[in-house]
Scaffold this active site. Structure first.
Site, PDB file in Angstrom:
ATOM      1  N   TYR A 171     -14.963  -4.429  16.900  1.00  0.00           N
ATOM      2  CA  TYR A 171     -13.584  -4.481  17.396  1.00  0.00           C
ATOM      3  C   TYR A 171     -13.480  -3.643  18.660  1.00  0.00           C
ATOM      4  O   TYR A 171     -14.148  -2.602  18.783  1.00  0.00           O
ATOM      5  CB  TYR A 171     -12.632  -3.970  16.303  1.00  0.00           C
ATOM      6  N   TYR A 181      -5.828   2.441  15.020  1.00  0.00           N
ATOM      7  CA  TYR A 181      -7.153   2.136  14.475  1.00  0.00           C
ATOM      8  C   TYR A 181      -7.885   3.461  14.309  1.00  0.00           C
ATOM      9  O   TYR A 181      -8.799   3.793  15.054  1.00  0.00           O
ATOM     10  CB  TYR A 181      -7.899   1.198  15.422  1.00  0.00           C
TER      11      TYR A 181
HETATM   12  P1  NAD Z   1     -11.378  -8.841   5.182  1.00  0.00           P
HETATM   13  O1  NAD Z   1     -10.506  -8.017   4.333  1.00  0.00           O
HETATM   14  O2  NAD Z   1     -11.353 -10.316   5.020  1.00  0.00           O
HETATM   15  O3  NAD Z   1     -12.907  -8.406   5.066  1.00  0.00           O
HETATM   16  C1  NAD Z   1     -13.363  -7.124   4.798  1.00  0.00           C
HETATM   17  C2  NAD Z   1     -14.147  -7.224   3.513  1.00  0.00           C
HETATM   18  O4  NAD Z   1     -14.900  -6.035   3.309  1.00  0.00           O
HETATM   19  C3  NAD Z   1     -13.271  -7.405   2.283  1.00  0.00           C
HETATM   20  O5  NAD Z   1     -13.635  -8.593   1.621  1.00  0.00           O
HETATM   21  C4  NAD Z   1     -13.603  -6.185   1.435  1.00  0.00           C
HETATM   22  O6  NAD Z   1     -13.584  -6.492   0.063  1.00  0.00           O
HETATM   23  C5  NAD Z   1     -15.001  -5.869   1.929  1.00  0.00           C
HETATM   24  N1  NAD Z   1     -15.486  -4.521   1.650  1.00  0.00           N
HETATM   25  C6  NAD Z   1     -14.870  -3.332   1.865  1.00  0.00           C
HETATM   26  N2  NAD Z   1     -15.648  -2.319   1.469  1.00  0.00           N
HETATM   27  C7  NAD Z   1     -16.804  -2.868   1.000  1.00  0.00           C
HETATM   28  C8  NAD Z   1     -17.993  -2.337   0.442  1.00  0.00           C
HETATM   29  N3  NAD Z   1     -18.168  -1.023   0.288  1.00  0.00           N
HETATM   30  N4  NAD Z   1     -18.964  -3.195   0.052  1.00  0.00           N
HETATM   31  C9  NAD Z   1     -18.802  -4.527   0.197  1.00  0.00           C
HETATM   32  N5  NAD Z   1     -17.696  -5.091   0.721  1.00  0.00           N
HETATM   33  C10 NAD Z   1     -16.711  -4.268   1.121  1.00  0.00           C
HETATM   34  O7  NAD Z   1     -11.006  -8.422   6.688  1.00  0.00           O
HETATM   35  P2  NAD Z   1     -11.576  -8.868   8.100  1.00  0.00           P
HETATM   36  O8  NAD Z   1     -10.563  -8.318   9.054  1.00  0.00           O
HETATM   37  O9  NAD Z   1     -11.919 -10.307   8.155  1.00  0.00           O
HETATM   38  O10 NAD Z   1     -12.886  -7.980   8.260  1.00  0.00           O
HETATM   39  C11 NAD Z   1     -14.174  -8.503   8.437  1.00  0.00           C
HETATM   40  C12 NAD Z   1     -14.852  -7.800   9.606  1.00  0.00           C
HETATM   41  O11 NAD Z   1     -14.191  -8.166  10.815  1.00  0.00           O
HETATM   42  C13 NAD Z   1     -14.802  -6.278   9.529  1.00  0.00           C
HETATM   43  O12 NAD Z   1     -16.014  -5.739  10.027  1.00  0.00           O
HETATM   44  C14 NAD Z   1     -13.668  -5.943  10.482  1.00  0.00           C
HETATM   45  O13 NAD Z   1     -13.745  -4.630  10.996  1.00  0.00           O
HETATM   46  C15 NAD Z   1     -13.941  -6.986  11.557  1.00  0.00           C
HETATM   47  N6  NAD Z   1     -12.853  -7.225  12.518  1.00  0.00           N
HETATM   48  C16 NAD Z   1     -11.614  -7.563  12.090  1.00  0.00           C
HETATM   49  C17 NAD Z   1     -10.596  -7.760  13.014  1.00  0.00           C
HETATM   50  C18 NAD Z   1      -9.205  -8.145  12.549  1.00  0.00           C
HETATM   51  O14 NAD Z   1      -8.272  -8.089  13.351  1.00  0.00           O
HETATM   52  N7  NAD Z   1      -9.005  -8.572  11.319  1.00  0.00           N
HETATM   53  C19 NAD Z   1     -10.848  -7.624  14.383  1.00  0.00           C
HETATM   54  C20 NAD Z   1     -12.141  -7.291  14.794  1.00  0.00           C
HETATM   55  C21 NAD Z   1     -13.139  -7.091  13.847  1.00  0.00           C
END
Ligand code: NAD
Length: 229
Positions: A171, A181
Site C-alpha cells: 500500500y 494507516y
Molecule cells: P481482507 O480482510 O480481505 O484480507 C486480509 C486477510 O488477512 C483476512 O482474510 C484475514 O483473515 C487475514 N489474516 C489476518 N491475520 C492473519 C494471520 N495471522 N494469518 C493468516 N491470515 C491472516 O483485506 P484486504 O484489504 O483485501 O487485504 C489483503 C491485502 O491487501 C493486505 O496485504 C492489505 O494490506 C493489502 N491492501 C489492501 C488495500 C485496501 O484498501 N483494502 C490497499 C492496499 C493493499
C-alpha cells in the site's frame, strides 16, 4: 494447468478473493489459506452457497476452491505457538495451521504449486498514530504483515515449481504519509517492499521464482472497514 495457493481469503470482499477469481478464470486450480479464527464462518458460508454469486466467472462457470487450509501466518511451526493460543477454542478445533505445516500439507496433497499469493495483513494498533504505537503493536504489525511473507515464501519455495511466481499486496502508505494507516502498518509495508527486492534476488537465483508486490488502490475490504477507510 497451474496451481495457486492464496493466503488471506476469508470472505468474498477482499483482494485475495478477487485474485483467486482472476486466476481461476485463467484456468488455475485454487487452494486458499484462511486465518484460523475466520475458518468456520468462511467454510460454512461457502458450503451454504453464500458466495455463489461472487463465484461466477466471466465464462459463466463457477470458481471451485479445491481446498481450504487453516492458516495463522504469525506462527512458523508448532514450537512457536503459545499455550493460550493452543488451548483457544477456535484454534484447538483445527490442526496443522502453522506456516511450515500448511506447506507440508499442500506438498502431501498436491506435490507442488506454481503461484503463491500473500494477501494478508494485520496491525492490532492500526488506528493509532505511529507516535502512539506500542512496541508490541508495531512488532505484531511487522510479524503479521511482513515476516509472514518471508516465512510463506521460505516454506513454499521447495514446492514452488521453477518458473513460478509469487506476489504480495502492498500500500502507498509505505512511501507517502496516509493519515489513519498507523500502528506500524506503514512501516510493515515499507519492509514488505524492501523484502520483495531481496527475496526476488534470492528466490530467483535459488529456484527461478519471480517475486513481486502490487501496490493496490483503496478497497473497502473487511480489513479496510476495520480502520474506517
Ligand atoms: P481482507 O480482510 O480481505 O484480507 C486480509 C486477510 O488477512 C483476512 O482474510 C484475514 O483473515 C487475514 N489474516 C489476518 N491475520 C492473519 C494471520 N495471522 N494469518 C493468516 N491470515 C491472516 O483485506 P484486504 O484489504 O483485501 O487485504 C489483503 C491485502 O491487501 C493486505 O496485504 C492489505 O494490506 C493489502 N491492501 C489492501 C488495500 C485496501 O484498501 N483494502 C490497499 C492496499 C493493499
Amino acid at each position: 494447468g497451474k496451481r495457486a495457493f492464496i493466503a488471506g481469503v476469508a470472505d468474498d470482499n477482499g483482494y485475495g478473493w478477487a485474485i483467486a477469481k482472476a486466476l481461476a478464470a485463467a484456468g488455475a486450480e485454487i487452494l486458499v489459506g484462511t486465518w484460523v479464527p475466520a475458518l468456520n464462518i468462511f467454510e460454512s458460508s461457502l458450503r451454504r452457497g453464500k458466495f455463489d454469486i461472487s463465484r461466477i466467472l466471466p465464462d459463466g462457470s463457477m470458481m471451485e476452491i479445491t481446498k481450504v487450509y487453516p492458516l495463522d501466518a504469525v506462527f512458523d511451526n508448532p514450537d512457536d505457538v503459545p499455550e493460550d493460543i493452543k488451548t483457544n477454542k477456535r484454534y484447538a478445533g483445527s490442526s496443522k495451521w502453522t506456516v511450515q505445516e500448511v506447506a507440508e500439507s499442500v506438498k502431501e496433497d498436491f506435490g507442488s504449486i506454481d503461484i503463491l499469493v500473500h494477501s494478508l495483513a494485520n496491525g492490532p494498533e492500526v488506528t493509532k498514530p505511529l507516535l502512539e504505537t506500542s512496541r508490541n503493536g508495531y512488532l505484531a504489525a511487522i510479524s503479521a504483515s511482513s515476516y509472514s511473507y518471508v516465512s510463506l515464501l521460505k516454506h513454499f519455495l521447495p514446492i514452488l515449481n521453477p518458473g513460478g511466481s509469487s506476489i504480495s499486496l502492498t500500500y502507498i502508505a509505505s512511501e507517502r504519509i496516509i493519515p489513519g494507516y498507523g500502528g506500524g502498518m506503514s512501516s510493515a509495508k515499507a519492509a514488505l517492499e524492501s523484502d520483495t527486492r531481496v527475496l526476488a534476488f534470492e528466490a530467483g537465483r535459488k529456484r527461478k521464482i519471480r517475486v513481486n508486490t502490487i501496490s493496490a488502490g483503496p478497497l473497502r475490504s473487511r480489513a479496510a472497514k476495520a480502520i474506517g477507510f
